[in-house]
Design a protein around this motif. Sequence first.
Motif, PDB file in Angstrom:
ATOM      1  N   MET A  87       0.854  -1.174   0.000  1.00 38.40           N
ATOM      2  CA  MET A  87       0.000   0.000   0.000  1.00 38.40           C
ATOM      3  C   MET A  87       0.895   1.230   0.000  1.00 38.40           C
ATOM      4  N   ALA A  88       0.626   2.131  -0.892  1.00 45.22           N
ATOM      5  CA  ALA A  88       1.465   3.305  -1.101  1.00 45.22           C
ATOM      6  C   ALA A  88       1.537   4.222   0.118  1.00 45.22           C
ATOM      7  N   TYR A  89       0.614   4.112   1.034  1.00 47.96           N
ATOM      8  CA  TYR A  89       0.592   5.007   2.187  1.00 47.96           C
ATOM      9  C   TYR A  89       1.383   4.458   3.372  1.00 47.96           C
ATOM     10  N   ALA A  90       1.879   3.259   3.268  1.00 52.23           N
ATOM     11  CA  ALA A  90       2.643   2.653   4.354  1.00 52.23           C
ATOM     12  C   ALA A  90       4.051   3.229   4.415  1.00 52.23           C
ATOM     13  N   GLU A  91       4.561   3.330   5.633  1.00 53.48           N
ATOM     14  CA  GLU A  91       5.934   3.742   5.876  1.00 53.48           C
ATOM     15  C   GLU A  91       6.673   2.550   6.472  1.00 53.48           C
ATOM     16  N   PRO A  92       7.997   2.485   6.317  1.00 51.40           N
ATOM     17  CA  PRO A  92       8.738   1.327   6.825  1.00 51.40           C
ATOM     18  C   PRO A  92       8.464   1.013   8.302  1.00 51.40           C
ATOM     19  N   GLY A  93       8.300   2.028   9.119  1.00 52.41           N
ATOM     20  CA  GLY A  93       8.047   1.810  10.537  1.00 52.41           C
ATOM     21  C   GLY A  93       6.705   1.172  10.832  1.00 52.41           C
ATOM     22  N   ASP A  94       5.794   1.176   9.866  1.00 50.77           N
ATOM     23  CA  ASP A  94       4.476   0.544  10.062  1.00 50.77           C
ATOM     24  C   ASP A  94       4.587  -0.974  10.124  1.00 50.77           C
ATOM     25  N   ARG A  95       5.578  -1.522   9.445  1.00 52.30           N
ATOM     26  CA  ARG A  95       5.799  -2.974   9.388  1.00 52.30           C
ATOM     27  C   ARG A  95       4.630  -3.708   8.706  1.00 52.30           C
ATOM     28  N   LEU A  96       4.065  -3.083   7.677  1.00 50.88           N
ATOM     29  CA  LEU A  96       2.962  -3.683   6.921  1.00 50.88           C
ATOM     30  C   LEU A  96       3.484  -4.843   6.083  1.00 50.88           C
ATOM     31  N   GLU A  97       2.810  -5.978   6.166  1.00 53.37           N
ATOM     32  CA  GLU A  97       3.184  -7.168   5.402  1.00 53.37           C
ATOM     33  C   GLU A  97       2.341  -7.300   4.130  1.00 53.37           C
ATOM     34  N   HIS A  98       1.025  -7.256   4.260  1.00 53.33           N
ATOM     35  CA  HIS A  98       0.146  -7.315   3.093  1.00 53.33           C
ATOM     36  C   HIS A  98      -1.236  -6.767   3.442  1.00 53.33           C
ATOM     37  N   VAL A  99      -2.047  -6.607   2.397  1.00 52.27           N
ATOM     38  CA  VAL A  99      -3.368  -5.987   2.529  1.00 52.27           C
ATOM     39  C   VAL A  99      -4.399  -6.874   1.831  1.00 52.27           C
ATOM     40  N   SER A 100      -5.589  -6.961   2.404  1.00 52.69           N
ATOM     41  CA  SER A 100      -6.708  -7.625   1.728  1.00 52.69           C
ATOM     42  C   SER A 100      -7.917  -6.699   1.789  1.00 52.69           C
ATOM     43  N   VAL A 101      -8.774  -6.795   0.770  1.00 53.21           N
ATOM     44  CA  VAL A 101      -9.986  -5.984   0.713  1.00 53.21           C
ATOM     45  C   VAL A 101     -11.157  -6.904   0.424  1.00 53.21           C
ATOM     46  N   ALA A 102     -12.210  -6.773   1.216  1.00 56.10           N
ATOM     47  CA  ALA A 102     -13.425  -7.567   1.002  1.00 56.10           C
ATOM     48  C   ALA A 102     -14.596  -6.611   0.816  1.00 56.10           C
ATOM     49  N   ARG A 103     -15.297  -6.758  -0.278  1.00 53.72           N
ATOM     50  CA  ARG A 103     -16.478  -5.921  -0.534  1.00 53.72           C
ATOM     51  C   ARG A 103     -17.695  -6.603   0.075  1.00 53.72           C
ATOM     52  N   GLN A 104     -18.462  -5.851   0.818  1.00 56.67           N
ATOM     53  CA  GLN A 104     -19.662  -6.365   1.459  1.00 56.67           C
ATOM     54  C   GLN A 104     -20.863  -6.161   0.528  1.00 56.67           C
ATOM     55  N   ALA A 105     -21.930  -6.887   0.745  1.00 59.24           N
ATOM     56  CA  ALA A 105     -23.138  -6.760  -0.076  1.00 59.24           C
ATOM     57  C   ALA A 105     -23.699  -5.340  -0.017  1.00 59.24           C
ATOM     58  N   SER A 106     -23.458  -4.642   1.082  1.00 56.83           N
ATOM     59  CA  SER A 106     -23.964  -3.279   1.261  1.00 56.83           C
ATOM     60  C   SER A 106     -23.193  -2.259   0.427  1.00 56.83           C
ATOM     61  N   GLY A 107     -22.102  -2.700  -0.216  1.00 54.62           N
ATOM     62  CA  GLY A 107     -21.261  -1.787  -0.979  1.00 54.62           C
ATOM     63  C   GLY A 107     -20.101  -1.254  -0.162  1.00 54.62           C
ATOM     64  N   ARG A 108     -20.089  -1.536   1.119  1.00 46.75           N
ATOM     65  CA  ARG A 108     -18.980  -1.130   1.981  1.00 46.75           C
ATOM     66  C   ARG A 108     -17.831  -2.102   1.798  1.00 46.75           C
ATOM     67  N   HIS A 109     -16.673  -1.720   2.279  1.00 41.31           N
ATOM     68  CA  HIS A 109     -15.486  -2.556   2.163  1.00 41.31           C
ATOM     69  C   HIS A 109     -14.852  -2.794   3.524  1.00 41.31           C
ATOM     70  N   THR A 110     -14.279  -3.951   3.691  1.00 38.59           N
ATOM     71  CA  THR A 110     -13.484  -4.259   4.869  1.00 38.59           C
ATOM     72  C   THR A 110     -12.043  -4.360   4.412  1.00 38.59           C
ATOM     73  N   LEU A 111     -11.197  -3.572   5.026  1.00 33.74           N
ATOM     74  CA  LEU A 111      -9.778  -3.534   4.696  1.00 33.74           C
ATOM     75  C   LEU A 111      -9.023  -4.319   5.754  1.00 33.74           C
TER      76      LEU A 111
END
Length: 73
Positions: free
Chosen positions: A1-25
């Motif tokens: 994810m382009a907004y991550a900084e090294p200190g965040d220690r982000l490994e990976h991202v998943s996105v799930a779209r809900q039936a309501s049109g909302r998303h879970t990140l």
Amino acid sequence: MAYAEPGDRLEHVSVARQASGRHTLGLFFSSTALADAEQAALRLTLRALRSDAFAGCAVERCEAALVTGPLGH
């Protein structure tokens, strides 16, 4: 994810779209403490929401769970 900084220690991202049109990140961090992962998730998400790419989006809930790595490691 382009907004991550090294200190965040982000490994990976998943996105799930809900039936309501909302998303879970799903943000996965290599943190060893739950509090560190929660803080990094909120920092990264708020950083992203300040960009034009996510205009009109909002955080409804920010939660974290601490899970162990792959078995045998």
